[in-house]
Motif scaffolding. Structure first.
Motif, mmCIF file in Angstrom:
data_model
loop_
_atom_site.group_PDB
_atom_site.id
_atom_site.type_symbol
_atom_site.label_atom_id
_atom_site.label_comp_id
_atom_site.label_asym_id
_atom_site.label_seq_id
_atom_site.Cartn_x
_atom_site.Cartn_y
_atom_site.Cartn_z
ATOM 1 N N PRO A 1 44.804 14.155 7.819
ATOM 2 C CA PRO A 1 43.527 13.419 7.813
ATOM 3 C C PRO A 1 43.002 13.186 9.227
ATOM 4 C CG PRO A 1 45.049 12.452 6.242
ATOM 5 C CD PRO A 1 45.821 13.493 7.005
ATOM 6 N N GLY A 2 41.713 13.412 9.401
ATOM 7 C CA GLY A 2 41.104 13.222 10.714
ATOM 8 C C GLY A 2 41.196 14.447 11.601
ATOM 9 N N SER A 3 42.028 15.448 11.226
ATOM 10 C CA SER A 3 42.133 16.646 12.061
ATOM 11 C C SER A 3 40.852 17.460 11.963
ATOM 12 C CB SER A 3 43.329 17.509 11.625
ATOM 13 O OG SER A 3 43.094 18.039 10.328
ATOM 14 N N LEU A 4 40.666 18.315 12.947
ATOM 15 C CA LEU A 4 39.504 19.202 12.956
ATOM 16 C C LEU A 4 39.482 20.036 11.673
ATOM 17 C CD1 LEU A 4 37.128 20.188 14.606
ATOM 18 C CD2 LEU A 4 38.639 21.826 15.737
ATOM 19 N N LYS A 5 40.662 20.520 11.286
ATOM 20 C CA LYS A 5 40.781 21.333 10.076
ATOM 21 C C LYS A 5 40.245 20.592 8.849
ATOM 22 C CE LYS A 5 44.468 24.589 9.234
ATOM 23 N NZ LYS A 5 45.856 24.833 9.008
ATOM 24 N N ALA A 6 40.677 19.333 8.698
ATOM 25 C CA ALA A 6 40.262 18.548 7.529
ATOM 26 C C ALA A 6 38.753 18.305 7.558
ATOM 27 C CB ALA A 6 41.016 17.217 7.500
ATOM 28 N N ARG A 7 38.221 17.942 8.728
ATOM 29 C CA ARG A 7 36.784 17.647 8.827
ATOM 30 C C ARG A 7 35.939 18.891 8.567
ATOM 31 N NH1 ARG A 7 37.849 15.501 13.918
ATOM 32 N NH2 ARG A 7 36.138 16.706 14.818
ATOM 33 N N LEU A 8 36.333 20.000 9.192
ATOM 34 C CA LEU A 8 35.543 21.228 9.024
ATOM 35 C C LEU A 8 35.658 21.752 7.591
ATOM 36 C CD1 LEU A 8 36.221 23.154 12.366
ATOM 37 C CD2 LEU A 8 34.191 21.857 11.725
ATOM 38 N N CYS A 9 36.800 21.522 6.960
ATOM 39 C CA CYS A 9 36.972 21.968 5.586
ATOM 40 C C CYS A 9 36.036 21.201 4.649
ATOM 41 C CB CYS A 9 38.423 21.798 5.139
ATOM 42 S SG CYS A 9 38.713 22.395 3.454
ATOM 43 N N ARG A 10 36.026 19.881 4.753
ATOM 44 C CA ARG A 10 35.175 19.095 3.849
ATOM 45 C C ARG A 10 33.694 19.414 4.063
ATOM 46 N NH1 ARG A 10 36.224 18.727 -0.325
ATOM 47 N NH2 ARG A 10 34.403 17.449 -0.602
ATOM 48 N N ARG A 11 33.272 19.494 5.314
ATOM 49 C CA ARG A 11 31.883 19.840 5.622
ATOM 50 C C ARG A 11 31.595 21.273 5.155
ATOM 51 N NH1 ARG A 11 26.764 18.971 6.438
ATOM 52 N NH2 ARG A 11 25.746 20.133 8.104
ATOM 53 N N GLY A 12 32.564 22.160 5.387
ATOM 54 C CA GLY A 12 32.404 23.568 5.032
ATOM 55 C C GLY A 12 32.231 23.787 3.540
ATOM 56 N N VAL A 13 32.984 23.032 2.731
ATOM 57 C CA VAL A 13 32.870 23.161 1.274
ATOM 58 C C VAL A 13 31.443 22.852 0.843
ATOM 59 C CG1 VAL A 13 33.514 22.112 -0.942
ATOM 60 C CG2 VAL A 13 35.269 22.606 0.744
ATOM 61 N N GLU A 14 30.897 21.753 1.366
ATOM 62 C CA GLU A 14 29.539 21.366 0.972
ATOM 63 C C GLU A 14 28.538 22.445 1.367
ATOM 64 O OE1 GLU A 14 28.905 17.461 2.657
ATOM 65 O OE2 GLU A 14 30.757 16.761 1.694
ATOM 66 N N LEU B 1 30.831 28.014 7.611
ATOM 67 C CA LEU B 1 29.513 27.512 8.022
ATOM 68 C C LEU B 1 29.648 26.266 8.893
ATOM 69 C CD1 LEU B 1 28.090 28.335 4.582
ATOM 70 C CD2 LEU B 1 26.953 29.096 6.649
ATOM 71 N N ALA B 2 30.689 25.459 8.610
ATOM 72 C CA ALA B 2 30.946 24.277 9.438
ATOM 73 C C ALA B 2 31.530 24.691 10.791
ATOM 74 C CB ALA B 2 31.900 23.327 8.719
ATOM 75 N N ILE B 3 32.386 25.739 10.784
ATOM 76 C CA ILE B 3 32.941 26.247 12.046
ATOM 77 C C ILE B 3 31.797 26.727 12.937
ATOM 78 C CG2 ILE B 3 34.305 28.122 13.087
ATOM 79 C CD1 ILE B 3 36.168 27.971 10.622
ATOM 80 N N ALA B 4 30.822 27.412 12.341
ATOM 81 C CA ALA B 4 29.684 27.931 13.117
ATOM 82 C C ALA B 4 28.923 26.785 13.784
ATOM 83 C CB ALA B 4 28.759 28.747 12.215
ATOM 84 N N GLU B 5 28.677 25.711 13.053
ATOM 85 C CA GLU B 5 27.992 24.545 13.639
ATOM 86 C C GLU B 5 28.801 23.997 14.806
ATOM 87 O OE1 GLU B 5 25.892 22.310 9.819
ATOM 88 O OE2 GLU B 5 27.869 21.650 10.470
ATOM 89 N N TYR B 6 30.113 23.846 14.557
ATOM 90 C CA TYR B 6 31.000 23.259 15.558
ATOM 91 C C TYR B 6 31.048 24.122 16.822
ATOM 92 C CZ TYR B 6 35.373 21.820 17.757
ATOM 93 O OH TYR B 6 36.324 21.429 18.659
ATOM 94 N N ILE B 7 31.216 25.442 16.632
ATOM 95 C CA ILE B 7 31.289 26.369 17.773
ATOM 96 C C ILE B 7 30.011 26.288 18.602
ATOM 97 C CG2 ILE B 7 31.301 28.838 18.404
ATOM 98 C CD1 ILE B 7 34.014 28.007 17.551
ATOM 99 N N LEU B 8 28.859 26.266 17.922
ATOM 100 C CA LEU B 8 27.590 26.229 18.657
ATOM 101 C C LEU B 8 27.379 24.886 19.356
ATOM 102 C CD1 LEU B 8 25.052 28.421 18.697
ATOM 103 C CD2 LEU B 8 27.205 28.998 17.724
ATOM 104 N N ASP B 9 27.898 23.805 18.755
ATOM 105 C CA ASP B 9 27.870 22.508 19.455
ATOM 106 C C ASP B 9 28.679 22.608 20.742
ATOM 107 O OD1 ASP B 9 26.390 21.392 17.411
ATOM 108 O OD2 ASP B 9 28.063 20.284 16.506
ATOM 109 N N VAL B 10 29.876 23.193 20.618
ATOM 110 C CA VAL B 10 30.781 23.293 21.760
ATOM 111 C C VAL B 10 30.189 24.212 22.846
ATOM 112 C CG1 VAL B 10 33.060 24.117 22.483
ATOM 113 C CG2 VAL B 10 32.856 22.765 20.412
ATOM 114 N N VAL B 11 29.638 25.355 22.431
ATOM 115 C CA VAL B 11 29.019 26.277 23.394
ATOM 116 C C VAL B 11 27.842 25.576 24.086
ATOM 117 C CG1 VAL B 11 27.660 28.410 23.608
ATOM 118 C CG2 VAL B 11 29.754 28.397 22.253
#
Length: 422
Positions: free
Chosen positions: A68-81, A398-408
């Motif tokens: 819980p709280g890990s990047l994996k968990a957050r991106l997974c929940r956002r990604g599912v939606e 799709l959540a990874i893409a958002e995250y990567i572009l935020d980071v870039v």
């Protein structure tokens, strides 16, 4: 060769290496954030989703297991939606079939309670622990002492999603170059040149302002070209699925999984329905002799030597010898493999099945032989390298893409269109 210098940050030139689902999602995200910019997607395969995206079981993971709280968990929940809404909008095959994680022993029951607590902490909707009676109501052919029911876990055509994302990116002006293998990169703080070779052996070099590598099974090699760190290295593991005879395709309503064993990195035998209605049993994981060796008969010498030369791999092998022997006997004998499945679904005893094209999982490993469990993203010069996008990488794409572009954006001080207009 003319070098292109960025004229303004509002018109950046991006290259995305890899046309799997993560590369496709990143490319589309760029076109949405930087409509004035340009995007070129480069992949050595001749079609989109040629590797991990097109060779997996197609499960949209709900986020049951992750810290819980890990990047994996957050991106997974956002990604599912995001991915389920996108599949519906673009008419890509998707079905919310539900999943049971079944405990057969007392020890597994204890682990299942812990998974249930994680799932609740991760905000997975409507999960519940159910006993033998309720197991039978949900899956009349399944048995178990206790199960975790996740009614919203679904199945999807990930390759179909990737193709739709690439279509969207193309419609927004992206260039997609298939059959172009990245052979060299020259990367610094001003830009990144990429040399590619086409199927006829012709090479060409182009310079970009920013490069994002989503190269999956080849991610460590692409990273090396960009000047990235030696580790993590990719060790390919294959998953061999068997498809049940079609008269058994309705044996389950959804998915039936074992309780994961923390001592072993792979999931064990599970039963997975596919969006075309076929029923799969799989996967047994074993070291693959070749990163793109989907049939299993030709041994990739370069890849196998790469694994053999990786001291981390031998440390991993020593730690997992017992499990490897078990898995290997299941690779050799499909009957033994199906017996494992019959513990959960007794009516599978002796059912005919056939092996289907195997999937190959890019498993990142550090120098100590530990499997890298979370996302690894490396920035070097103008390149952003996804070194590890483990399961649920497709679900989360799709959540990874958002995250990567935020980071870039943060790393390079880029402003997106809607920030300029505020």
């Amino acid at each position: 060769m003319t070098h292109h210098h960025p004229t303004s940050t509002s018109q950046p030139r991006f290259a995305v290496i890899g046309a799997g689902i993560n590369g496709a999602a990143v490319a589309r995200e760029i076109t949405q954030r930087f409509p004035q910019g340009s995007v070129t997607v480069i992949d050595k395969a001749d079609h989109v989703a040629a590797h991990q995206t097109g060779h997996n079981s197609g499960v949209v993971h709900a986020g049951l297991y992750y810290e819980p709280g890990s990047l994996k968990a957050r991106l997974c929940r956002r990604g599912v939606e995001l991915i389920t809404a996108y599949a519906r909008e673009r008419n890509v095959a998707y079905e919310e079939c539900g999943k049971l994680v079944v405990a057969l022993t007392e020890e597994e029951e204890t682990r299942l309670h812990a998974i249930y607590e994680r799932a609740v902490a991760n905000g997975v909707p409507d999960v519940e622990l159910v006993g033998p009676e309720r197991i039978r109501e949900i899956e009349p052919n399944a048995v178990g002492r206790l199960a975790l029911h996740s009614p919203h876990t679904g199945i999807i055509d990930f390759a179909g999603v990737a193709r739709a994302l690439i279509e969207d990116a193309r419609a927004a002006g992206a260039t997609v170059r298939l059959g172009a293998e990245v052979t060299d990169m020259s990367n610094n703080d001003n830009g990144c040149s990429i040399t590619t070779r086409d199927a006829d052996g012709r090479t060409s070099t182009e310079t970009f302002d920013y490069v994002i590598s989503c190269a999956g099974l080849q991610s460590d090699r692409v990273a090396a070209l960009a000047g990235g760190a030696a580790y993590p290295k990719i060790v390919p593991f294959f998953g061999q699925y068997s498809q049940l005879d079609s008269q058994y395709r309705t044996i389950l309503n959804g998915l039936v999984y074992p309780v994961p064993d923390p001592a072993y990195p792979f999931l064990g035998v599970h039963l997975t329905k596919r969006v075309d209605g076929e029923m799969l049993v799989g996967p047994n994981a074993f070291l693959s002799f070749g990163r793109e060796n989907y049939t299993g008969w030709k041994i990739g010498v370069k890849d196998s030597l790469g694994v053999a030369a990786n001291p981390g791999f031998w440390k991993f092998a020593a730690q997992n010898a017992k499990a490897a022997v078990q898995e290997f006997s299941a690779v050799i004998s499909r009957k033994k493999f199906l017996e494992g499945a019959a513990e959960y679904v007794p009516s599978l005893e002796g059912v005919p099945s056939r092996p289907i094209t195997r999937g190959i999982r890019a498993q990142a490993m550090d120098e100590n032989g530990a499997l890298v469990d979370d996302f690894v993203i490396e920035h070097i010069g103008r390149a952003t390298l996804i070194r590890n996008a483990p399961s649920p990488g497709a679900t989360s794409s799709l959540a990874i893409a958002e995250y990567i572009l935020d980071v870039v954006g943060e790393t390079h001080g880029l402003t997106r269109k809607d920030e300029n207009n505020e």
